[in-house]
Design an enzyme around this catalytic site. Structure first.
Site, PDB file in Angstrom:
ATOM      1  N   CYS A 197      12.617   2.869  -3.302  1.00 25.64           N
ATOM      2  CA  CYS A 197      11.282   2.584  -2.776  1.00 25.64           C
ATOM      3  C   CYS A 197      10.355   2.161  -3.909  1.00 25.64           C
ATOM      4  O   CYS A 197      10.162   2.878  -4.879  1.00 25.64           O
ATOM      5  CB  CYS A 197      10.694   3.780  -2.042  1.00 25.64           C
ATOM      6  SG  CYS A 197       9.140   3.356  -1.254  1.00 25.64           S
ATOM      7  N   ASP A 205      13.825 -17.778  -3.261  1.00 23.09           N
ATOM      8  CA  ASP A 205      12.600 -17.336  -2.577  1.00 23.09           C
ATOM      9  C   ASP A 205      11.759 -16.473  -3.517  1.00 23.09           C
ATOM     10  O   ASP A 205      11.187 -15.463  -3.099  1.00 23.09           O
ATOM     11  CB  ASP A 205      12.979 -16.568  -1.302  1.00 23.09           C
ATOM     12  CG  ASP A 205      11.835 -16.536  -0.289  1.00 23.09           C
ATOM     13  OD1 ASP A 205      10.993 -17.465  -0.291  1.00 23.09           O
ATOM     14  OD2 ASP A 205      11.777 -15.592   0.512  1.00 23.09           O
TER      15      ASP A 205
HETATM   16  N1  I85 Z   1       7.991  -0.737  -1.025  1.00 22.01           N
HETATM   17  N2  I85 Z   1       8.260  -9.664   1.125  1.00 22.01           N
HETATM   18  C1  I85 Z   1       7.058  -9.268   1.822  1.00 22.01           C
HETATM   19  C2  I85 Z   1       9.345  -2.651  -0.308  1.00 22.01           C
HETATM   20  N3  I85 Z   1      10.225  -0.815  -1.527  1.00 22.01           N
HETATM   21  N4  I85 Z   1       9.754  -5.339   0.795  1.00 22.01           N
HETATM   22  C3  I85 Z   1       9.508  -7.654   1.872  1.00 22.01           C
HETATM   23  N5  I85 Z   1      11.787  -8.545   2.303  1.00 22.01           N
HETATM   24  C4  I85 Z   1      12.420  -7.527   1.637  1.00 22.01           C
HETATM   25  C5  I85 Z   1       8.256  -7.222   2.643  1.00 22.01           C
HETATM   26  C6  I85 Z   1       7.399  -8.407   3.039  1.00 22.01           C
HETATM   27  C7  I85 Z   1       9.085  -8.529   0.704  1.00 22.01           C
HETATM   28  O1  I85 Z   1      13.627  -7.601   1.407  1.00 22.01           O
HETATM   29  C8  I85 Z   1      10.234  -6.464   1.306  1.00 22.01           C
HETATM   30  C9  I85 Z   1      11.613  -6.417   1.186  1.00 22.01           C
HETATM   31  C10 I85 Z   1      11.959  -5.210   0.604  1.00 22.01           C
HETATM   32  C11 I85 Z   1      10.754  -4.546   0.356  1.00 22.01           C
HETATM   33  C12 I85 Z   1      10.582  -3.254  -0.277  1.00 22.01           C
HETATM   34  C13 I85 Z   1      11.656  -2.611  -0.902  1.00 22.01           C
HETATM   35  C14 I85 Z   1      11.443  -1.390  -1.515  1.00 22.01           C
HETATM   36  C15 I85 Z   1       9.175  -1.418  -0.931  1.00 22.01           C
HETATM   37  C16 I85 Z   1      10.447  -8.405   2.805  1.00 22.01           C
HETATM   38  C17 I85 Z   1       6.716  -1.129  -0.637  1.00 22.01           C
HETATM   39  C18 I85 Z   1       5.613  -0.115  -0.871  1.00 22.01           C
HETATM   40  C19 I85 Z   1       5.866   1.230  -0.866  1.00 22.01           C
HETATM   41  C20 I85 Z   1       4.836   2.150  -1.083  1.00 22.01           C
HETATM   42  C21 I85 Z   1       3.537   1.705  -1.313  1.00 22.01           C
HETATM   43  C22 I85 Z   1       3.278   0.345  -1.328  1.00 22.01           C
HETATM   44  C23 I85 Z   1       4.302  -0.559  -1.110  1.00 22.01           C
HETATM   45  O2  I85 Z   1       6.488  -2.181  -0.151  1.00 22.01           O
HETATM   46  C24 I85 Z   1       1.895  -0.138  -1.585  1.00 22.01           C
HETATM   47  F1  I85 Z   1       1.602   0.038  -2.840  1.00 22.01           F
HETATM   48  F2  I85 Z   1       1.759  -1.426  -1.312  1.00 22.01           F
HETATM   49  F3  I85 Z   1       1.059   0.516  -0.822  1.00 22.01           F
END
Ligand code: I85
Length: 382
Positions: free
Chosen positions: A123, A169
């Site tokens: 995460c 990407d």
């Molecule tokens: N944690 N492209 C935009 C996110 N940890 N996010 C996206 N494709 C993926 C989301 C839409 C990327 O493969 C994506 C993928 C994987 C993740 C991903 C993986 C691991 C996260 C689409 C967060 C997060 C967690 C806690 C807090 C916050 C973010 O996104 C924040 F700081 F923003 F509040």
């Protein structure tokens, strides 16, 4: 996950002379063990939550907790189809890179009677790259930090390219921080558009002289890596000033004018944002945003550039980036959409690139032949 098996590239003898030979580098890339997809239900091992971390085009990402350790993870839910299998496979192969969000486990489960793939990842608690910079105090972000960030992204791309995977990407939403702390690590995610470049197409292989393979075999694949290098250029530009090198005038996702400017490589380094930025940085951007994909800088050259390998002192010049990102918050979503669209166009266009005409060819054999013909014409005029 085990990381015991190490494969050295090149497989041949290491070449100490950096300027000689077809392999300008000797790279050691850790090779991951084959992926074992789990078939038991994910809820045996994890507690799912409703907390959505992000929405990808092919699946959403949720927060989950490991039942045994209580540790937080992210899960990406995909429909089980060949494209998702490919995403999982390519992402797994690069999961040992310190600058790529690692896959922890993959489950194949039935969800509402449909087969799903569930990708468990570390995460990334820090959120997106540019949110991080925007949250910094004005002027607190320096050229030296920008160089550090570019180096991290470069490591991720280098890892992929050295095992012939193009990400295709690379954009701000796919660059996430591990935490909100000072020591947070930047990592690349989303292998939904990644592509394996098959060996015959990656002509870095010196094992054969490919003068006589069918052109369609060599054609489009060669450009996939250069797509990642273009992204690197756009991200570097935004890092140093807070706005992108190309943008549309009308607020349309991608206007004809913007397309033309991208195609012609028309961008500037306007004052005051660029006034104090080093010449090395500007020169590097120009090599990355080179319009002709065959002329664009490769990841190896990027890594060896003085602004990246730190053979020159990178000035701690305060940048305008935080302030600009803050002031232009309302257009940031549009900036991201524009990059998404430009990448989409590039993935399509690079498949349609015409094979060079014989006149435009720079094939060394042909050049030699031309010279010979010219000389003999001079010796026997008329
Ligand atoms: N944690 N492209 C935009 C996110 N940890 N996010 C996206 N494709 C993926 C989301 C839409 C990327 O493969 C994506 C993928 C994987 C993740 C991903 C993986 C691991 C996260 C689409 C967060 C997060 C967690 C806690 C807090 C916050 C973010 O996104 C924040 F700081 F923003 F509040």
């Amino acid at each position: 996950m085990s990381n015991q098996c190490q494969l050295a590239f090149p497989i041949q003898q290491q070449q100490p002379n950096l300027s000689a030979g077809p392999f300008p580098e000797s790279v050691v890339v850790p090779v991951n063990v084959p992926l074992q997809i789990k078939r038991n239900v994910i809820t045996d091992d994890y507690t799912l939550t409703r907390q959505v971390l992000g929405m990808g085009i092919n699946g959403r990402v949720l927060e989950i907790f490991n039942k045994e350790s209580g540790e937080k993870f992210a899960v990406k839910m995909l429909q089980d189809c060949p494209e998702s299998r490919r995403e999982v496979e390519l992402h797994w192969r690069v999961s040992l890179c310190p600058h790529i969000v690692p896959i922890i486990d993959v489950y194949e489960n039935l969800y509402q009677s449909k087969k799903c793939l569930l990708i468990i990842m570390e995460c990334m608690d820090g959120g997106e790259l540019f949110s991080h910079i925007q949250d910094r105090g004005y002027n607190a972000f320096t050229e030296r930090e920008a160089s550090d960030i570019m180096k991290s992204i470069g490591e991720a791309i280098h890892f992929c390219h050295s095992i012939n995977i193009a990400h295709r990407d690379i954009k701000p939403e796919n660059l996430l921080y591990t935490s909100k702390r000072q020591d947070a690590v930047l990592k690349l995610t989303d292998f939904g558009f990644a592509k394996e470049i098959t060996t015959i197409n990656s002509l870095e292989t010196p094992c054969f002289t490919p003068y006589y393979v069918a052109p369609e075999v060599l054609g489009p694949e060669k450009y996939d890596k250069s797509c990642d290098m273009w992204s690197l250029g756009v991200i570097m530009y935004i890092l140093l000033c807070g706005y992108p090198p190309f943008f549309s005038n009308h607020g349309l996702a991608i206007s004809p004018g913007m397309k033309r400017r991208i195609r012609n490589g028309q961008f500037k380094f306007p004052d005051p944002e660029w006034a104090d930025v080093s010449e090395e940085a500007k020169q590097l951007i120009c090599h990355l945003l080179e319009t002709e994909p065959t002329q664009r800088m490769s990841i190896t050259k990027f890594k060896n550039h003085p602004w990246i390998n730190l053979s020159v002192e990178i000035p701690q010049t305060p940048l305008h980036t935080s302030r600009v990102l803050h002031e232009e918050q309302d257009v940031w979503e549009q900036v991201k959409d524009e990059m998404t669209n430009a990448l989409q166009t590039m993935r399509v266009d690079y498949h349609q690139i015409q094979i060079k005409t014989i006149e435009a060819s720079t094939n060394p054999l042909l050049l030699k032949r031309r010279k010979k013909t010219k000389n003999s014409a001079m010796q026997h005029p008329g």
